[in-house]
Scaffold this motif. Structure first.
Motif, short mmCIF file in Angstrom:
data_model
loop_
_atom_site.label_atom_id
_atom_site.label_comp_id
_atom_site.label_asym_id
_atom_site.label_seq_id
_atom_site.Cartn_x
_atom_site.Cartn_y
_atom_site.Cartn_z
N LEU A 7 14.76 -34.85 -11.06
CA LEU A 7 13.67 -34.60 -10.04
C LEU A 7 14.46 -34.33 -8.63
O LEU A 7 14.04 -33.67 -7.81
N SER A 8 15.42 -35.15 -8.45
CA SER A 8 16.22 -34.94 -7.33
C SER A 8 16.70 -33.47 -7.28
O SER A 8 16.66 -32.74 -6.14
N THR A 66 14.93 -30.92 -8.46
CA THR A 66 13.82 -29.95 -8.09
C THR A 66 13.99 -29.90 -6.47
O THR A 66 13.51 -29.02 -6.04
N PHE A 67 14.08 -30.87 -5.83
CA PHE A 67 13.98 -31.04 -4.57
C PHE A 67 15.26 -30.80 -3.55
O PHE A 67 15.23 -31.26 -2.49
N THR A 110 7.55 -30.87 -10.08
CA THR A 110 7.86 -32.34 -10.45
C THR A 110 7.22 -32.81 -11.62
O THR A 110 7.77 -33.48 -12.43
N GLY A 159 12.59 -35.93 -3.67
CA GLY A 159 12.93 -36.35 -5.32
C GLY A 159 13.03 -37.74 -5.26
O GLY A 159 12.25 -38.28 -6.47
#
Ligand code: GDP
Length: 304
Positions: A9-10, A12-13, A30, A71
């Protein structure tokens, strides 16, 4: 390589640092990662769908806390939702005002009820209680004997239908409701403060089994009914949990075989469809392979 959901997730962001609020597009990106992580952990498909919808609704427009990147903000929301569904806090047994507290175990055959009975007795004994076990699984050959061995290991007495008679004879003649009520009378006589009743399971959910478990429950006025479920059950967790919830209206869940490969998705599936808390985890065949369940630790296990 990003292995944990938190890392993915981190990633993705990673270009969105400094963004004030989470947008729909951010969240869609996400959601895919969250779905994959939950399915990997063997959370049931409808539960995954509902979970994602909840997280999306909460995350949309959520302000990103100053100390976090977007994220991390989503991870925080996912974590809070997971912990919430799993019961929030650790829950211990509700003890009866007037002892004995009666605890009944229910679940499919092979879920680990009989093994758990000995462990729970051992756990309660180490807390200063004086438990007694009652053998009401008169279906499975050897279940009575197995409970007696577990009781012996835990140093806890076992009330069984016909002491000294072979389990084959017992399974042919015993009435589990009568064994349970006789066991309760014995516990009162001998001043045991907790009674743990092992019941029969079948390979699949079965109406007669459910009726028998419900009859035992009402005959002894169980204070706690624990639904015991194998953490490797996978997608069947939902239908099995729903059937037992309707059949015996259990008060808590015990997840077994967490020492295996299962990542604990069954915990989320069961808690989500029944709203009942997971209370204990069984992590092996030994007496001490037993833990009070911590929702926050399980959330981490699912996320990592
Ligand atoms: P029951 O039919 O529900 O009473 O199930 P049992 O207690 O007989 O357990 C079925 C099998 O699973 C047995 O071989 C147990 O030794 C095993 N078992 C039970 N709990 C655990 C656990 O937490 N981890 C592992 N690895 N095996 C377990």
């Amino acid at each position: 390589m990003f292995n944990s959901l938190s890392d993915r997730l981190s990633a993705t962001f990673k270009n969105l640092r400094g963004k004030g609020r989470l947008s729909e597009a951010d969240i869609d990106g996400t959601a895919r990662e969250i779905r994959r992580a939950l399915l990997d952990a063997d959370v049931a498909v409808p539960v995954v769908r509902e979970f994602i919808a909840k997280v999306k609704a909460r995350a949309l427009g959520a302000e990103v806390a100053q100390a976090l990147n977007p994220g991390q903000q989503v991870v925080k929301i996912v974590n809070e939702e997971l912990v919430g569904i799993l019961g929030g806090q650790t829950r211990e047994l509700a003890l009866a005002k007037q002892p004995p507290t009666v605890i009944m175990l229910a679940g499919l055959q092979g879920a680990g009820k009989t093994t758990l009975a000995g462990k729970l007795a051992h756990h309660l004994k180490s807390q200063g209680h004086t438990p007694m076990l009652v053998a009401c699984d008169l279906q499975r050959p050897n279940a009575v004997k197995q409970l007696q061995i577990g009781g012996q290991r835990a140093g806890v007495p076992v009330f069984a239908p016909h002491p000294g008679v072979s389990s084959e004879t017992e399974s042919a003649t015993g009435d589990p409701v009568k064994v349970a009520t006789d066991g309760l009378a014995e516990a009162r006589n001998k001043l045991h403060d907790v009674l743990i009743i092992d019941t029969a399971g079948r390979l699949g959910v079965d109406e007669e089994l459910m009726r028998q478990a419900a009859d035992i429950k009402s005959a002894v006025g169980a204070h706690e009914t624990l639904f015991v479920i194998d953490s490797m059950i996978g997608q069947d967790a939902v239908t099995t949990a729903q059937a037992f919830n309707e059949g015996v209206d259990f008060t808590g869940v015990v997840l077994t075989k967490l020492d295996g490969d299962a990542r604990g998705g069954a915990a989320l599936s069961v808690a989500s469809v029944t709203g009942k808390p997971v209370m204990y985890a069984s992590t092996g065949e030994g007496l001490k392979d037993f833990e009070v369940f911590h929702p926050d630790r399980m959330a981490r296990r699912i996320l990592d």
